[in-house]
Write an enzyme that holds these catalytic residues in place. Structure first.
Site, short mmCIF file in Angstrom:
data_model
loop_
_atom_site.label_atom_id
_atom_site.label_comp_id
_atom_site.label_asym_id
_atom_site.label_seq_id
_atom_site.Cartn_x
_atom_site.Cartn_y
_atom_site.Cartn_z
N ARG A 35 0.86 -1.18 0.00
CA ARG A 35 0.00 0.00 0.00
C ARG A 35 0.90 1.23 0.00
NH1 ARG A 35 2.39 2.13 3.76
NH2 ARG A 35 0.79 3.75 3.73
N GLY A 36 0.24 2.40 -0.14
CA GLY A 36 1.01 3.63 -0.34
C GLY A 36 1.09 3.87 -1.84
N ALA A 37 0.81 5.11 -2.27
CA ALA A 37 0.62 5.38 -3.69
C ALA A 37 1.82 4.97 -4.57
CB ALA A 37 0.29 6.87 -3.88
N ARG A 60 -7.53 -0.11 -6.79
CA ARG A 60 -7.67 1.04 -5.89
C ARG A 60 -7.75 2.29 -6.75
NH1 ARG A 60 -4.23 1.36 -0.59
NH2 ARG A 60 -6.17 2.26 0.14
N GLN A 117 -2.00 2.68 9.97
CA GLN A 117 -0.72 2.79 9.26
C GLN A 117 0.31 3.57 10.07
OE1 GLN A 117 -3.71 3.14 7.86
NE2 GLN A 117 -3.72 2.61 5.68
N ASP A 148 -1.88 10.85 -2.38
CA ASP A 148 -2.31 9.81 -3.33
C ASP A 148 -2.59 10.40 -4.70
OD1 ASP A 148 -2.92 8.57 -0.56
OD2 ASP A 148 -2.86 6.94 -2.02
N ASN A 196 -5.28 12.50 0.21
CA ASN A 196 -4.39 11.68 1.03
C ASN A 196 -5.26 10.98 2.08
OD1 ASN A 196 -1.62 10.84 1.66
ND2 ASN A 196 -1.90 11.95 3.57
N LYS A 197 -4.62 10.16 2.89
CA LYS A 197 -5.34 9.33 3.88
C LYS A 197 -6.39 10.13 4.65
CE LYS A 197 -5.13 5.86 4.40
NZ LYS A 197 -6.12 4.98 3.71
O1 MRU Z 1 -4.52 3.38 2.15
P1 MRU Z 1 -3.03 3.55 2.07
O2 MRU Z 1 -2.29 3.02 3.25
O3 MRU Z 1 -2.48 3.07 0.76
O4 MRU Z 1 -2.86 5.14 2.10
C1 MRU Z 1 -1.57 5.67 2.01
C2 MRU Z 1 -1.54 7.16 2.09
O5 MRU Z 1 -2.53 7.83 2.21
C3 MRU Z 1 -0.19 7.79 1.90
O6 MRU Z 1 -0.09 8.96 2.66
C4 MRU Z 1 0.00 8.12 0.42
O7 MRU Z 1 -0.26 7.00 -0.37
C5 MRU Z 1 1.36 8.63 0.15
S1 MRU Z 1 2.58 7.37 0.29
C6 MRU Z 1 4.09 8.04 -0.06
#
Ligand code: MRU
Length: 348
Positions: A46-48, A89, A194, A235, A245-246
């Site tokens: 996970r993470g963009a 996603r 996270q 994201d 973002n999250k």
């Molecule tokens: O749902 P996730 O854990 O994939 O969400 C991640 C985030 O929101 C991060 O802040 C974002 O992807 C940036 S990662 C460098």
């Protein structure tokens, strides 16, 4: 760099299963693109930027899986694999960007063998470039911080969320590497924790001081502690600087504005979608309500429904700067993002 969430070895995608951290460090060996799609959907990766790199390898695996000698049939199969991966996603633009980049790299290959070789090479380039981008944006971001800074972050925009080094935590690492004593306040980040599970874990690996708070403590911490900056990842960044973002990022940005704390977004150009005018147009992933309905072995009453948007949009007016590998953009983002990024931020 102590943590990396994925590796490409012997035409196999190795993924550190992030659903199992911090208790277990389990590495998955994936050889089929459908397994990569499932790992992205279930947030084992996970993470963009990390899901972008994983999806790029997913296309490479789809090419390697195929035994057709027919060039056009193979390309059609890769398009379908791309659709499967992109459907996992919807919010992070890095996913579509990486899939489209690999697909466009293979288009002119003369035969099936060349398609396979090019897909693998392009995925490896995306992987390598992401780490380089993070190191570069890390040093741009560290230059914005005062000596020995106290930084608040939300979710995990660290090495685990990227190909390595991290975006928001890349800035933290760059400051630490420059000899600063950096301390981090991390929000736990409900519902999937996270911040508590991943940010706290990876900072501990690097010996960077981290204090965990519940999400609801962000505003009072910004009022009462000498936080020098909030730094988060993204994201997707729209052309006007709005940032998805999250979930919970927007609330932290509002509190930072109220208390005069700079609010920075650290993101590679692969997270910038210049084809979208504003954050209103960013699709927000809705995840299963079950993620909200229980925590730490305690559950809401049976029959309660939950709303679970995984991301929110922070309006550009609340963002002090967007830190990219190509430089730092500030208001008005409509012009500064295009100037800093040139054409590279446009989704393919
Ligand atoms: O749902 P996730 O854990 O994939 O969400 C991640 C985030 O929101 C991060 O802040 C974002 O992807 C940036 S990662 C460098």
């Amino acid at each position: 760099m102590s943590v990396t969430p994925l590796a490409w070895e012997n035409q196999t995608l190795r993924l550190l299963d992030q659903t199992r951290l911090p208790d277990d460090e389990i590495w998955l060996n994936l050889r089929e693109h459908r397994d990569v799609a499932e790992a992205i959907r279930s947030m084992r990766v996970r993470g963009a930027p990390a899901i972008g790199v994983a999806a790029a390898y997913g296309i490479a695996l789809a090419a390697l899986e195929s035994d057709t000698p027919d060039r056009n049939a193979l390309l059609a199969g890769l398009e379908r694999a791309g659709e499967t991966l992109e459907a996992t996603r919807p919010t992070a633009i890095n996913l579509r960007w990486a899939v489209r980049r690999v697909l466009s790299a293979v288009k002119s290959a003369p035969d099936a063998d060349a398609i396979k070789a090019r897909a693998e090479a392009e995925a490896m380039a995306i992987h390598r470039e992401d780490v380089e981008a993070n190191r570069s944006l890390g040093s741009h971001g560290a230059a914005l911080l005062p000596p020995d800074p106290l930084v608040m972050t939300h979710c995990n925009a660290g090495a685990l969320a990227t190909a390595g080094y991290g975006t928001a935590l890349g800035v933290v690492r760059a400051a630490a590497e420059a000899g600063q004593r950096v301390r981090v306040v991390a929000t736990e980040t409900r519902p999937l924790l996270q911040g508590a599970r991943l940010t706290a874990w990876e900072l501990a690996q690097d010996g960077i001081e981290c204090t965990l708070i519940v999400d609801g403590a962000a505003a009072t911490t910004l009022r009462s502690q000498a936080v020098d900056a909030v730094i988060v990842g993204a994201d997707r960044v729209a052309a006007n600087g709005d940032v998805a973002n999250k979930i919970g990022t927007y609330a932290v940005a509002l509190a930072a504005r109220e208390h005069g704390v700079p609010f920075y977004v650290a993101a590679p150009s692969s997270s910038v979608d210049l084809s979208i005018a504003s954050g209103d147009l960013i699709p927000i992933e809705e995840r299963p309500g079950e993620e909200v309905l229980s925590v730490a072995g305690r559950a809401a009453p049976t029959g309660i429904t939950a709303s679970n948007p995984a991301f929110d949009v922070t309006p550009h007016q609340l963002i002090s700067a967007i830190i990219t590998e190509r430089g730092v953009a500030r208001e008005p983002y409509v012009t500064s993002l295009a100037e800093v990024l040139g054409a590279v931020g446009v989704a393919i």
